[in-house]
Design an enzyme around this catalytic site. Sequence first.
Site, short mmCIF file in Angstrom:
data_model
loop_
_atom_site.label_atom_id
_atom_site.label_comp_id
_atom_site.label_asym_id
_atom_site.label_seq_id
_atom_site.Cartn_x
_atom_site.Cartn_y
_atom_site.Cartn_z
N LYS A 104 0.79 -1.24 0.00
CA LYS A 104 0.00 0.00 0.00
C LYS A 104 0.82 1.28 0.00
O LYS A 104 0.35 2.32 -0.46
CB LYS A 104 -0.97 -0.01 1.18
CG LYS A 104 -2.04 -1.07 1.03
CD LYS A 104 -3.28 -0.72 1.81
CE LYS A 104 -4.43 -1.62 1.47
NZ LYS A 104 -4.24 -3.02 1.96
N GLU A 126 -9.65 6.51 3.79
CA GLU A 126 -10.44 5.50 4.48
C GLU A 126 -9.52 4.33 4.79
O GLU A 126 -8.50 4.14 4.12
CB GLU A 126 -11.59 5.03 3.59
CG GLU A 126 -11.25 3.93 2.59
CD GLU A 126 -10.25 4.34 1.50
OE1 GLU A 126 -10.12 5.56 1.25
OE2 GLU A 126 -9.59 3.45 0.92
N SER A 393 1.68 -9.84 -0.82
CA SER A 393 1.27 -8.43 -0.68
C SER A 393 1.59 -7.80 0.66
O SER A 393 1.75 -6.59 0.76
CB SER A 393 -0.23 -8.30 -0.96
OG SER A 393 -0.99 -9.13 -0.09
#
Length: 410
Positions: A104, A126, A393
């Site tokens: 991310k 968010e 990930s």
Amino acid sequence: MVSIQKPTISSQNPDKLGRFGQFGGKYVPETLMPALKELETAYHQYRDDLSFRAELINLLTDYVGRPSPLYFAERLSEHYRRPDGTGPQIYLKREDLNHTGAHKINNALGQVILAKRMGKQRIIAETGAGQHGVATATACARFGLECIIYMGIHDMERQSLNVFRMKLLGATVQPVTAGTGTLKDATSEAIRDWVTNVETTHYILGSVAGPHPYPMLVRDFHAIIGQETRRQAQEKWGGLPDILLACVGGGSNAIGLFHEFLDEPTVRLIGVEAAGEGVNSPKHAATLTRGQVGVLHGAMSYLLQDEEGQVIEAHSISAGLDYPGVGPEHSYLKDTQRAEYYSVTDEQALKAFEQISRLEGIIPALETAHAFAYLETLCPQLEGCPRIVINCSGRGDKDVQTVAKQMNQL
Ligand SMILES: *Cc1c(COP(=O)(O)O)cnc(C)c1O
């Protein structure tokens, strides 16, 4: 040294209206249209701007630690070896080694640098699992920007450590009590804030979802995953991977890996969703497997909804996959059959979580464990020695408590 190449393909961009086929678009209140236009214009201006790219590349190298390794998972491959000695060669793209522990940060940094150039001093975002909140709070701390993170109260309980992390990084965590107190509700609140404060504020959306240009912009910031993979595969075996495998929540880590290979017909693309307690139960998050086309958070895509078109609650043991929507480009790739999508249950993911920890000494995020779990289905179907690249990930430190609790109950 990291190099951000221009994507080697150009046929995969959304059309003028921001659509991938029938999916995507901008289903937003009128007040947001100028902001989306402004963002799109700024993005087109800066994506090829040398100083913008240099700033991003430097941070990805020295701050994030890119390029992330492409690691040969020897014992995992051995585990799936057939009696005749053949079997898949499994490689992990180690996004778990990035600063803050997941993919991310690629997007959060890209968008913060973009926001700064646009003159926006206030950042909102968010978060579900808290990973995007942590990545955004990290990037904001790095640039001294005000940061407000919307988070459902239910998720705040599940991910209390990440809430503390965000606060430590100087962010304000805004609890969202509406609806089910999860990611969907936090996203709605963040959009509401943006409508009100659009002049001063940039909204950093955390996945390849939302209205155009987000699905394209977030994808492009993650496309470095696939670009590095291509180069590393070339170095390691002088060819392309045969299969790419990634978990799909909103779909950003998956598209980040897939994008570079969309126009390579020999490369199979597989996304794995969360089947929760089973796709035939009411508790799952298998949007592409079980959803219908509808509109949520500004885009048309597959969604979990009831007969009246109301969006229903998603369920997954992993907070990062617990979202009733999915990025529009994945809906398009599903319908055009360029990518395949399957789902695995909480139980299968937990099993993989344990298995990967023991076989490779890598504790994966629960989200990532879904991709690993699909190997159990995939590997027996394969012939020869195909090379599989799994997008690792994120790391599982954040999930250890959740898993410990589950194991006592099992
Ligand atoms: C957030 C998250 C995901 C799911 O989000 P995508 O947008 O589908 O990538 C997957 N893995 C990890 C580690 C995450 O933090």
